[in-house]
Design an enzyme around this catalytic site. Structure first.
Site, mmCIF file in Angstrom:
data_model
loop_
_atom_site.group_PDB
_atom_site.id
_atom_site.type_symbol
_atom_site.label_atom_id
_atom_site.label_comp_id
_atom_site.label_asym_id
_atom_site.label_seq_id
_atom_site.Cartn_x
_atom_site.Cartn_y
_atom_site.Cartn_z
ATOM 1 N N SER A 6 -3.626 5.101 -27.715
ATOM 2 C CA SER A 6 -2.546 5.710 -28.493
ATOM 3 C C SER A 6 -1.225 5.056 -28.105
ATOM 4 C CB SER A 6 -2.478 7.207 -28.206
ATOM 5 O OG SER A 6 -1.203 7.682 -28.610
ATOM 6 N N HIS A 31 -4.608 3.544 -32.069
ATOM 7 C CA HIS A 31 -4.337 4.913 -32.519
ATOM 8 C C HIS A 31 -2.827 5.102 -32.696
ATOM 9 C CE1 HIS A 31 -5.375 9.250 -32.811
ATOM 10 N NE2 HIS A 31 -4.220 9.460 -32.182
ATOM 11 N N ASP A 33 0.126 7.715 -33.672
ATOM 12 C CA ASP A 33 0.463 9.137 -33.806
ATOM 13 C C ASP A 33 1.729 9.314 -34.635
ATOM 14 O OD1 ASP A 33 -1.563 10.535 -32.252
ATOM 15 O OD2 ASP A 33 -0.753 9.456 -30.529
ATOM 16 N N MET A 35 4.287 11.874 -36.235
ATOM 17 C CA MET A 35 4.736 13.270 -36.066
ATOM 18 C C MET A 35 6.045 13.469 -36.817
ATOM 19 S SD MET A 35 4.038 13.801 -32.017
ATOM 20 C CE MET A 35 2.581 13.140 -31.211
ATOM 21 N N HIS A 64 -3.152 8.907 -37.130
ATOM 22 C CA HIS A 64 -3.317 10.346 -36.923
ATOM 23 C C HIS A 64 -2.059 11.031 -37.447
ATOM 24 C CE1 HIS A 64 -3.824 13.704 -33.609
ATOM 25 N NE2 HIS A 64 -3.965 14.173 -34.828
ATOM 26 N N MET A 66 0.148 13.922 -37.889
ATOM 27 C CA MET A 66 0.490 15.287 -37.443
ATOM 28 C C MET A 66 1.741 15.684 -38.214
ATOM 29 S SD MET A 66 -0.332 14.661 -33.449
ATOM 30 C CE MET A 66 -0.242 12.897 -33.742
ATOM 31 N N MET A 134 -9.079 17.973 -30.981
ATOM 32 C CA MET A 134 -7.892 17.898 -30.130
ATOM 33 C C MET A 134 -8.171 18.617 -28.818
ATOM 34 S SD MET A 134 -5.735 16.095 -31.842
ATOM 35 C CE MET A 134 -4.465 16.196 -30.577
ATOM 36 N N PHE A 140 2.674 15.763 -28.004
ATOM 37 C CA PHE A 140 3.181 14.928 -26.910
ATOM 38 C C PHE A 140 2.034 14.235 -26.188
ATOM 39 C CE2 PHE A 140 6.075 18.412 -27.656
ATOM 40 C CZ PHE A 140 7.288 17.744 -27.810
ATOM 41 N N ASP A 170 -9.169 13.565 -28.673
ATOM 42 C CA ASP A 170 -7.790 13.103 -28.464
ATOM 43 C C ASP A 170 -7.028 14.095 -27.591
ATOM 44 O OD1 ASP A 170 -5.248 12.050 -28.701
ATOM 45 O OD2 ASP A 170 -5.098 12.298 -30.875
ATOM 46 N N GLY A 171 -6.509 13.567 -26.472
ATOM 47 C CA GLY A 171 -5.641 14.370 -25.620
ATOM 48 C C GLY A 171 -6.116 14.472 -24.183
HETATM 49 C C1 DX5 Z 1 -1.093 14.126 -29.032
HETATM 50 C C2 DX5 Z 1 -1.499 12.833 -29.674
HETATM 51 C C3 DX5 Z 1 -2.331 11.994 -28.811
HETATM 52 C C4 DX5 Z 1 -1.610 11.531 -27.568
HETATM 53 C C5 DX5 Z 1 -2.612 11.237 -26.510
HETATM 54 O O1 DX5 Z 1 -0.356 14.853 -29.936
HETATM 55 O O2 DX5 Z 1 -2.233 13.066 -30.862
HETATM 56 O O3 DX5 Z 1 -2.881 10.891 -29.490
HETATM 57 O O4 DX5 Z 1 -0.837 10.400 -27.766
HETATM 58 O O5 DX5 Z 1 -1.941 10.936 -25.361
HETATM 59 P P1 DX5 Z 1 -2.574 11.228 -23.947
HETATM 60 O O6 DX5 Z 1 -3.797 10.378 -23.846
HETATM 61 O O7 DX5 Z 1 -1.491 10.820 -22.994
HETATM 62 O O8 DX5 Z 1 -2.887 12.694 -23.891
HETATM 63 ZN ZN ZN Z 2 -3.378 11.321 -31.700
#
Ligand code: DX5
Ligand code: ZN
Length: 211
Positions: A6, A31, A33, A35, A64, A66, A134, A140, A170-171
């Site tokens: 990510s 990946h 993200d 947001m 992804h 969000m 998730m 974050f 993920d996470g």
């Molecule tokens: C969280 C994201 C993840 C995040 C993962 O909202 O969707 O993709 O970047 O980061 P880590 O691996 O640090 O939890």
């Molecule tokens: Zn993600």
């Protein structure tokens, strides 16, 4: 195990170089993200950034979303070069149609937050290329893996029932919890801080691949 770093935890001032570095280190997908400050509290990147980093890697871009109202925006990410687009079950009132529309242009995924039951997506299984569980609340990087999600991951594997769908997590994924994911038949792991905060990307990616 497919490893999808990510870029949320990458150094944004040199994003292109960071992408090249993880590709060289063995990343399978990238990946991304997205947001919007509405569906989740944080704001990250939009389609113009995705378009500009596309030329730094030829491996799949795993986007992804969000964001609220993903139906309004997903097409911009298709045009920017996404190979996979994952939307949140909680973000759309017309997931069935949305997944059909995404599927006309690229691979389609659905993500479920920790508190969202899998029953909310069980009727969509035949529309999916990715089912993303998730294991943190989205928003974050660098959060702690929620152990209670391991049971949900097992349930998700059963629900996939041999279909051609990637089970993704993920996470908070790291070298310690990867074995629990492998044991449960997870196909794809997303990892941000574990990879980008490590000294050597190659070693970190390898550890995730080998479990
Ligand atoms: C969280 C994201 C993840 C995040 C993962 O909202 O969707 O993709 O970047 O980061 P880590 O691996 O640090 O939890
Ligand atoms: Zn993600």
């Amino acid at each position: 195990m497919i490893v999808s770093p990510s870029i949320l935890s990458a150094d944004f001032s040199k994003l292109g170089e960071e992408i090249r570095a993880v590709v060289k280190a063995g990343a399978d997908w990238i990946h991304i993200d997205v947001m919007d400050g509405h569906f989740v509290p944080n704001i990250t990147i939009g389609p113009c950034v995705v378009k500009s980093i596309r030329r730094y890697a030829s491996i799949p871009f795993d986007v992804h979303l969000m964001i609220s109202e993903p139906e309004k925006h997903f097409m911009e990410f298709v045009k920017a070069g996404a190979d996979y687009i994952t939307v949140h079950a909680e973000a759309s009132h017309s997931l069935w149609r949305l997944l059909e529309e995404i599927g006309e242009h690229c691979k389609a995924g659905v993500a479920v937050n920790p508190a969202t039951p899998l029953s909310s997506v069980e009727h969509l299984m035949d529309k999916l290329d990715i089912l993303l569980i998730m294991t943190v609340e989205p928003g974050f990087g660098g959060q702690k893996f929620i152990e209670e999600m391991l049971g949900k991951i097992e349930e998700a594997k059963k629900m996939i029932d041999g279909r051609d769908i990637y089970l993704a997590v993920d996470g908070g994924v790291n070298a310690e919890n990867i074995k629990h994911l492998r044991e449960r038949g997870v196909d794809v792991v997303v990892a941000g801080s574990y990879i980008f905060k490590s000294e050597r990307y190659e070693e970190a990616i390898q550890k995730l691949k080998e479990g």
